[in-house]
Scaffold this active site. Sequence first.
Site, PDB file in Angstrom:
ATOM      1  N   LYS A  39     -12.166  -1.298   7.503  1.00 35.63           N
ATOM      2  CA  LYS A  39     -11.420  -2.242   8.335  1.00 35.63           C
ATOM      3  C   LYS A  39     -11.840  -2.130   9.810  1.00 35.63           C
ATOM      4  O   LYS A  39     -12.354  -3.078  10.360  1.00 35.63           O
ATOM      5  CB  LYS A  39      -9.924  -2.031   8.168  1.00 35.63           C
ATOM      6  CG  LYS A  39      -9.390  -2.752   6.922  1.00 35.63           C
ATOM      7  CD  LYS A  39      -8.935  -1.860   5.828  1.00 35.63           C
ATOM      8  CE  LYS A  39      -8.561  -2.638   4.581  1.00 35.63           C
ATOM      9  NZ  LYS A  39      -7.833  -1.832   3.629  1.00 35.63           N
ATOM     10  N   ASP A  41      -1.315   6.936   6.257  1.00 36.44           N
ATOM     11  CA  ASP A  41      -2.379   6.039   5.822  1.00 36.44           C
ATOM     12  C   ASP A  41      -2.619   5.061   6.969  1.00 36.44           C
ATOM     13  O   ASP A  41      -1.824   4.148   7.197  1.00 36.44           O
ATOM     14  CB  ASP A  41      -1.967   5.285   4.552  1.00 36.44           C
ATOM     15  CG  ASP A  41      -2.999   4.236   4.134  1.00 36.44           C
ATOM     16  OD1 ASP A  41      -4.040   4.101   4.809  1.00 36.44           O
ATOM     17  OD2 ASP A  41      -2.763   3.540   3.124  1.00 36.44           O
ATOM     18  N   TRP A 101       0.825  -1.212   0.000  1.00 39.03           N
ATOM     19  CA  TRP A 101       0.000   0.000   0.000  1.00 39.03           C
ATOM     20  C   TRP A 101       0.856   1.257   0.000  1.00 39.03           C
ATOM     21  O   TRP A 101       0.524   2.235  -0.653  1.00 39.03           O
ATOM     22  CB  TRP A 101      -0.981   0.006   1.171  1.00 39.03           C
ATOM     23  CG  TRP A 101      -2.078  -0.999   1.021  1.00 39.03           C
ATOM     24  CD1 TRP A 101      -2.365  -2.036   1.854  1.00 39.03           C
ATOM     25  CD2 TRP A 101      -3.047  -1.069  -0.035  1.00 39.03           C
ATOM     26  NE1 TRP A 101      -3.441  -2.744   1.377  1.00 39.03           N
ATOM     27  CE2 TRP A 101      -3.875  -2.178   0.225  1.00 39.03           C
ATOM     28  CE3 TRP A 101      -3.282  -0.302  -1.187  1.00 39.03           C
ATOM     29  CZ2 TRP A 101      -4.935  -2.539  -0.610  1.00 39.03           C
ATOM     30  CZ3 TRP A 101      -4.339  -0.656  -2.022  1.00 39.03           C
ATOM     31  CH2 TRP A 101      -5.148  -1.768  -1.727  1.00 39.03           C
TER      32      TRP A 101
HETATM   33  C1  LIG Z   1      -7.253  -1.474   2.462  1.00 37.35           C
HETATM   34  C2  LIG Z   1      -6.133  -0.515   2.400  1.00 37.35           C
HETATM   35  C3  LIG Z   1      -6.038   0.455   1.391  1.00 37.35           C
HETATM   36  C4  LIG Z   1      -6.989   0.517   0.233  1.00 37.35           C
HETATM   37  O1  LIG Z   1      -8.195   1.034   0.612  1.00 37.35           O
HETATM   38  P1  LIG Z   1      -9.354   1.334  -0.451  1.00 37.35           P
HETATM   39  O2  LIG Z   1     -10.392   1.956   0.437  1.00 37.35           O
HETATM   40  O3  LIG Z   1      -9.756   0.036  -1.052  1.00 37.35           O
HETATM   41  O4  LIG Z   1      -8.820   2.282  -1.463  1.00 37.35           O
HETATM   42  C5  LIG Z   1      -4.998   1.365   1.469  1.00 37.35           C
HETATM   43  N1  LIG Z   1      -4.103   1.317   2.454  1.00 37.35           N
HETATM   44  C6  LIG Z   1      -4.153   0.389   3.428  1.00 37.35           C
HETATM   45  C7  LIG Z   1      -3.121   0.385   4.503  1.00 37.35           C
HETATM   46  C8  LIG Z   1      -5.174  -0.553   3.429  1.00 37.35           C
HETATM   47  O5  LIG Z   1      -5.232  -1.476   4.398  1.00 37.35           O
END
Ligand SMILES: *Cc1c(COP(=O)(O)O)cnc(C)c1O
Length: 371
Positions: free
Chosen positions: A205, A181, A103
């Site tokens: 999540k 993030d 990511w």
């Molecule tokens: C799931 C995830 C993403 C992607 O998220 P989307 O909402 O599908 O764009 C980005 N960064 C991390 C750390 C994630 O766990």
Amino acid sequence: MSATVWNFNPGPAALPRPVLERVREELLDFEGTGLSILETSHRSPEYRRVHQGAIEGLRKLLEIPPDYEVLLLGGGATLQFALVALNLLEPGHPGEYLITGRWSAKALQEAQKALPLLGPGHAVRATWSSEETNYDRVPRPEELVVSPEASYLHYTSNNTIAGTQFPYVPETPEGVLLVCDASSDLASRPLDVKRFGLVYAGAQKNLGPAGVTVAIASPQALERSRARGLPSLLSYRAVAEKDSLLNTPPVFAIYVLKLVVEHYLAEGGLPALAERNERKARLLYETLDASRGFYRGCSRPESRSRMNVTFRLPSEELERRFLEEARSAGLLGLKGHRSVGGLRASLYNAVPFEAVRALVDFMREFQRRHG
Ligand SMILES: *Cc1c(COP(=O)(O)O)cnc(C)c1O
């Protein structure tokens, strides 16, 4: 009536059962209006209360300082990868990235794609990476060198695919915004929000359903975002000025997010969640460590994630059997990410301790039969 199942999905992921029951109860008639919240105007007083309630709930749960803005956005965490660069990069001041997993690599790539929209002098670069060792760890604080010239430092606090997590918040020089993030660990443990320029997370999540992304923006980040000439929906400033009601928001996702946040507040907030998450992860890692190498954790012990526990078995054949038998035992969502294989148990906020208890009982039994 189906048998009990435990949900270890990586995202969209488990939601608290009482929240789902409340949603079902209210689905056809929201607060006596005779209408579903799904068919109510986003400008109505009913929806306004839901919207403000979600933002106020997040402020309380995450102890967000009053001068920070809470934004509810579309496009997932993935859209934020580009928005961070578009809103926060300054010419002559590169954006720096810690590459600790897929990511964060994606975050850098998407920022690169945004550069032509910004004009000359804008740049982004990786300053640390664990790609060579399959992202098995995050940097130690003393390994980090952040340029005082940087616009911002971007990092991924929890690496959902690799199963690693920062046990600390990186330091940045004065004027360098810290951007995180936190898609897979926001609200799983206390966070000192005022250390950050910007924190963002897809809700799916730890906080709710897919479809809404939470961003927490500091006054400095909003200041930089001002007067960029960005299309409104891409501008943190423009979204903040309209209270995240610039256009029709994902009303259902925000409604469920509000209920989830209120549920966690009633359960004791972040300290209670962190304590439970810690106990869940400890039980599972102890089980890996006590298996004499039958279950091998993928991340180095000092970087282990409390949210996503990644592990391997002695062969891919055994991993297939493990997944099949786990599924029959009602343990769902344990397959590792398609890019890395192996197994992964995601232990987000809504996964109860009993789920992990059931998983480790199954794991010991599986090892007894196949070890
Ligand atoms: C799931 C995830 C993403 C992607 O998220 P989307 O909402 O599908 O764009 C980005 N960064 C991390 C750390 C994630 O766990």
